[in-house]
Design a protein around this motif. Structure first.
Motif, PDB file in Angstrom:
ATOM      1  N   ALA A 362       0.943   0.886  -5.364  1.00 46.29           N
ATOM      2  CA  ALA A 362       2.308   1.354  -5.602  1.00 46.29           C
ATOM      3  C   ALA A 362       2.867   2.069  -4.383  1.00 46.29           C
ATOM      4  O   ALA A 362       4.027   1.862  -4.001  1.00 46.29           O
ATOM      5  N   THR A 363       2.057   2.906  -3.721  1.00 48.57           N
ATOM      6  CA  THR A 363       2.523   3.665  -2.561  1.00 48.57           C
ATOM      7  C   THR A 363       2.813   2.754  -1.379  1.00 48.57           C
ATOM      8  O   THR A 363       3.815   2.924  -0.679  1.00 48.57           O
ATOM      9  N   VAL A 364       1.930   1.789  -1.146  1.00 54.66           N
ATOM     10  CA  VAL A 364       2.141   0.858  -0.030  1.00 54.66           C
ATOM     11  C   VAL A 364       3.422   0.062  -0.230  1.00 54.66           C
ATOM     12  O   VAL A 364       4.236  -0.097   0.698  1.00 54.66           O
ATOM     13  N   ARG A 365       3.629  -0.444  -1.446  1.00 49.90           N
ATOM     14  CA  ARG A 365       4.838  -1.235  -1.708  1.00 49.90           C
ATOM     15  C   ARG A 365       6.091  -0.377  -1.512  1.00 49.90           C
ATOM     16  O   ARG A 365       7.094  -0.846  -0.964  1.00 49.90           O
ATOM     17  N   LYS A 366       6.052   0.868  -1.956  1.00 47.92           N
ATOM     18  CA  LYS A 366       7.222   1.737  -1.812  1.00 47.92           C
ATOM     19  C   LYS A 366       7.475   2.091  -0.353  1.00 47.92           C
ATOM     20  O   LYS A 366       8.631   2.137   0.091  1.00 47.92           O
ATOM     21  N   LEU A 367       6.424   2.321   0.411  1.00 43.96           N
ATOM     22  CA  LEU A 367       6.581   2.655   1.822  1.00 43.96           C
ATOM     23  C   LEU A 367       7.286   1.534   2.572  1.00 43.96           C
ATOM     24  O   LEU A 367       8.265   1.766   3.304  1.00 43.96           O
ATOM     25  N   PHE A 368       6.817   0.306   2.383  1.00 45.83           N
ATOM     26  CA  PHE A 368       7.414  -0.828   3.100  1.00 45.83           C
ATOM     27  C   PHE A 368       8.812  -1.143   2.574  1.00 45.83           C
ATOM     28  O   PHE A 368       9.678  -1.590   3.332  1.00 45.83           O
ATOM     29  N   SER A 369       9.042  -0.910   1.304  1.00 43.74           N
ATOM     30  CA  SER A 369      10.372  -1.159   0.746  1.00 43.74           C
ATOM     31  C   SER A 369      11.391  -0.165   1.278  1.00 43.74           C
ATOM     32  O   SER A 369      12.523  -0.537   1.616  1.00 43.74           O
TER      33      SER A 369
END
Length: 494
Positions: A362-369
């Motif tokens: 979840a954190t990785v997806r939010k960071l790149f988004s």
């Protein structure tokens, strides 16, 4: 639903843990069957965009640049002619005797949007057909149909704008099945710790195709004539489809040359995820799922920006910055080579962060988004205020299109994170909303710029930036990271 996904980082690691010790030993290189499939998908999506975006640059040669009524309000120069900007009188020099049409800005916007009307229609059908007949056949026949229809574009244009609009809609229907079919294929091949890089490597073919198409189409228009853009690209697409049907296999079990170790590695790793065949769908649970909406809303917002630039950036460079068609094709292509490189790098980096357990999914997806939506918004607002500073305008446009590719390692990959067994259907739903952006954005550009170019384009860029920021906020607030309860195989069988 949101709390149940956000508060379970352990399950992310449970899905990933069995793969960590095997990552280096089984077919990680480009010689493996799954990477070979992704390479073929890369070039297939390259062909798809070779066929999709050529009209964006060719329409400049197709329309009568000497007639003010065919363009937006160009009676007053927004930017002065410079050494790089040829006068409109050179328009017939690059038509090479080909027909020239008197289409106003509003008509051009509708023509560029028409593809997405058909594209919208077949998004969910593409997922359903892929479940019934397999992603290989659906994608292959979709690409073959697109290539064959491309050969008819000069004929349709000669019959009139209405016929070209209709043909563009048919082209969109043929292309609409390609992305859902691609996701259905990758759902059977892509491992959790490789998911970002495999999807990004495949999708990078889209921007690489755009990068090649813009300058190539400009050169063909100038030296041969615009009809040959469609003849050459359509013919190449038909030939490529032959390679697709020969080289692609539906899943590891069907592949005759895959190693036993890699086959077992893939099958065992994905066994707990299952694949839906389209006969039953938990529609009510999907509608109530905030993590699913957290993909759909930013898809709409980011696709607005992407498709607006894809369809209208050559027109902006031609009408506002006054580049000729050769320079236009080359400079309009620059943002896409940056997008291509950033797409690949961001996918590898996202998987690296996951494999090292630095952050949860979840954190990785939010960071790149966040990075992929905030920085392009800032760049677009900057473009609207640089005026006739050609270098700054091209730099900001390039930065905007480059960084937006980071969303591919963000919410665009989450279809397989939250619902791998329904990846094709979820992709169809979110891509349908993204396609609505493709319908509205070029038409909105034609409408906003039909009266005043400079103010109109400033409004175009600011609206796109505002939508991107809204999509970022919505995703950060509601996005989840793990498989949803309604997407688990044991739940679906109850």
């Amino acid at each position: 639903m949101q709390q149940s996904t956000e508060d379970r980082p352990e399950s992310d690691q449970e899905d990933a843990a069995p793969l960590l010790n095997q990552q280096l030993s089984l077919g990680k290189g480009l010689c493996s069957a799954r990477y070979s499939l992704v390479l073929i998908l890369h070039f297939s999506l390259f062909m798809m965009y070779l066929l999709r975006v050529n009209l964006s640059i060719t329409i400049i040669a197709m329309t009568n640049g000497t007639n003010p009524g065919s363009l937006t309000n160009s009676s007053t120069d927004v930017c002065p002619n410079c050494s790089h900007a040829q006068p409109n009188g050179s328009h017939r020099a690059f038509t090479q005797g080909a027909p020239v049409y008197d289409w106003r800005a509003e008509t051009q916007g509708v023509i560029l949007s028409a593809l997405f009307y058909g594209y919208l229609f077949t998004q969910l059908l593409g997922r359903y057909w892929s479940g019934q007949f397999g992603g290989k056949l659906v994608l292959g026949y979709g690409l073959l149909s697109t290539s064959a229809l491309m050969l008819l574009v000069p004929l349709a244009a000669g019959l009139g704008a209405v016929y070209l609009i209709g043909l563009q809609a048919l082209l969109g229907m043929a292309e609409g099945v390609i992305f859902p079919a691609q996701y259905m294929l990758l759902a059977k091949w892509a491992l959790p710790l490789e998911r970002s890089r495999l999807i990004q490597l495949a999708v990078a073919g889209c921007t690489f195709g755009t990068f090649v198409t813009f300058p190539a189409a400009g050169i063909i228009c100038q030296y041969v004539g615009w009809p040959y853009v469609f003849y050459i690209f359509g013919g190449i697409g038909c030939v490529w489809c032959g390679f697709w049907f020969l080289l692609v296999y539906e899943d590891p079990a069907c592949h005759p040359h895959i190693s036993a170790g890699e086959k077992e590695y893939i099958v065992s790793s994905l066994a707990n995820q299952g694949i839906s065949h389209g006969r039953s769908l938990p529609l009510l649970a999907m509608i109530k799922s905030l993590p699913l909406w957290a993909i759909a809303v930013p898809c709409f917002c980011s696709e607005w920006l992407f498709f607006k630039l894809l369809a209208s950036m050559p027109t902006y460079m031609h009408e506002v910055l006054r580049f000729d068609i050769n320079e236009n094709g080359l400079l309009a292509a620059l943002p896409y080579i940056g997008n291509w490189l950033c797409t690949i790098v961001s996918g590898v980096l996202a998987d690296f962060l996951l494999s090292k357990q630095v952050f949860s999914i979840a954190t990785v997806r939010k960071l790149f988004s966040v990075l992929g939506m905030m920085l392009p918004a800032i760049s677009l607002v900057s473009v609207s205020y640089v005026g006739c500073d050609y270098t700054a305008a091209v730099v900001f446009l390039t930065l905007s299109m480059t960084v937006i590719s980071m969303c591919g390692a963000g919410f665009y990959t989450k279809h397989m994170d939250i619902a791998p067994r329904y990846a094709g259907f979820v992709l169809g739903v979110t891509n349908t909303l993204g396609t609505v952006s493709g319908i509205i954005a070029p038409t909105a550009v034609g409408f906003l710029t039909s009266q005043d170019l400079l103010t109109g384009w400033r409004n175009v860029f600011c609206v796109s930036a505002a939508l991107n920021l809204f999509g970022r906020l919505f995703y950060v607030t509601f996005g989840g990271g793990t498989i949803q309860d309604w997407a688990r195989e044991d739940t679906a069988l109850q």
